[in-house]
Design an enzyme around this catalytic site. Structure first.
Site, PDB file in Angstrom:
ATOM      1  N   LYS A 175       2.702  -3.011   5.887  1.00  0.00           N
ATOM      2  CA  LYS A 175       2.896  -2.899   4.445  1.00  0.00           C
ATOM      3  C   LYS A 175       4.324  -2.468   4.112  1.00  0.00           C
ATOM      4  CE  LYS A 175      -1.167  -4.161   3.001  1.00  0.00           C
ATOM      5  NZ  LYS A 175      -1.314  -5.432   2.255  1.00  0.00           N
TER       6      LYS A 175
ATOM      7  N   SER B 129       0.870  -1.169   0.000  1.00  0.00           N
ATOM      8  CA  SER B 129       0.000   0.000   0.000  1.00  0.00           C
ATOM      9  C   SER B 129       0.903   1.213   0.000  1.00  0.00           C
ATOM     10  CB  SER B 129      -0.879   0.014   1.260  1.00  0.00           C
ATOM     11  OG  SER B 129      -1.490   1.283   1.439  1.00  0.00           O
TER      12      SER B 129
ATOM     13  N   TYR C 159      -0.905  -0.609  10.333  1.00  0.00           N
ATOM     14  CA  TYR C 159      -1.130  -1.182   9.002  1.00  0.00           C
ATOM     15  C   TYR C 159      -0.016  -0.754   8.061  1.00  0.00           C
ATOM     16  CZ  TYR C 159      -3.333  -1.502   4.341  1.00  0.00           C
ATOM     17  OH  TYR C 159      -3.609  -1.741   3.018  1.00  0.00           O
ATOM     18  N   ALA C 160       0.323   0.534   8.103  1.00  0.00           N
ATOM     19  CA  ALA C 160       1.407   1.046   7.248  1.00  0.00           C
ATOM     20  C   ALA C 160       2.711   0.343   7.569  1.00  0.00           C
ATOM     21  CB  ALA C 160       1.550   2.554   7.430  1.00  0.00           C
TER      22      ALA C 160
END
Length: 264
Positions: A172, A155, A168-169
């Site tokens: 990713k 992402s 989440y980052a």
């Protein structure tokens, strides 16, 4: 005048006839578009998804467009499920897939200080450990065969950060670093590893996290094209990395974000 080798025509290098592709998260969103595009390119697809009812419905729908597609249950957050999926896929194929497209993912949008360790555990298992475990299991047979393509989906949050998606980052970002490092290790076995980093995309996951309203309008104003990507626009890049057209590309991360993130 030098003649053109017809074996490297655009049509030939974008076809996958006789090839087998594993697609995770194939029952909806980007994964569904990826499965459909791989079928259109002539590949046989083995789809993995956690939503069995939706997956069965998707297989029935995709079979109508032609080609061969099968469904195997897969929960990337569960190691036993991942191992069973790999074993069953290899039994079905008769060996390792030619292409692995890991599209499935999970996100929760909230301030970092509202995260819980349970949420961290879930996000890291689905977005990082699960895909890594699956690739680790498939890889020995791909190395023995000395061919294959691995495409991960990260992402742009993992490239530039994203408010409300901090952990989440991080997951990713980890899959990006993993893909680059693995690309270095397996190049000697003629295996390509590349990563696609979608931006804002019109998927059920995005629509659930960012419904229509002021926040979405604000996000879209930052996109030079002033709109969301459609899943097929992301899928096209994922499928490209799986074709012979990308034979000399490895360790790359390509953003499909409408210009939201531009890297020099």
């Amino acid at each position: 005048m030098q003649s053109v080798d017809s074996s490297i025509s655009w049509e030939n290098v974008t076809r996958l006839d006789g090839k087998t592709v594993v697609v995770t998260g194939f029952a909806s969103g980007i994964g569904l578009a990826v499965a459909s595009q791989f079928l259109s390119a002539g590949a046989r697809v083995i789809g993995g998804d956690i939503n069995e009812a939706k997956a069965v419905e998707t297989v029935e729908s995709l079979r109508k467009q032609g080609g061969v597609i099968d469904y195997l249950p897969l929960d990337l957050g569960n190691g036993t499920s991942v191992d069973r999926f790999v074993d069953d896929a290899m039994a079905l194929i008769g060996g390792a897939p030619d292409v692995i497209a890991n599209v499935a993912g999970l996100d929760r949008a909230m301030p970092f200080l509202e995260n819980t360790p349970d949420l961290w555990d879930l996000l890291v298992r689905v977005n990082y450990v699960g895909p890594v475990r699956m690739i680790h299991r498939f890889l020995p047979a791909m190395i023995e065969r000395r061919s294959g393509k691995i495409v991960t989906v990260a992402s742009d949050a993992g490239r530039v950060g994203s408010t409300g998606e901090t952990f989440y980052a991080g997951c990713k970002g980890a899959i990006i670093a993993f893909t680059k490092s693995l690309a270095r290790e397996v190049a000697r076995a003629n295996i390509n590893c590349n990563c696609v980093a979608p931006g804002l995309t019109n998927t059920p996951l995005f629509n659930a996290i960012i419904p229509e309203g002021k926040l979405r309008d604000s996000l879209l104003r930052a996109v030079p094209f002033k709109r969301l990507a459609e899943p097929v626009e992301v899928a096209n890049m994922i499928v490209y990395f799986g074709t012979p057209a990308a034979n000399f590309m490895t360790g790359q991360v390509v953003s499909v974000s409408g210009g939201l993130t531009m890297h020099g």
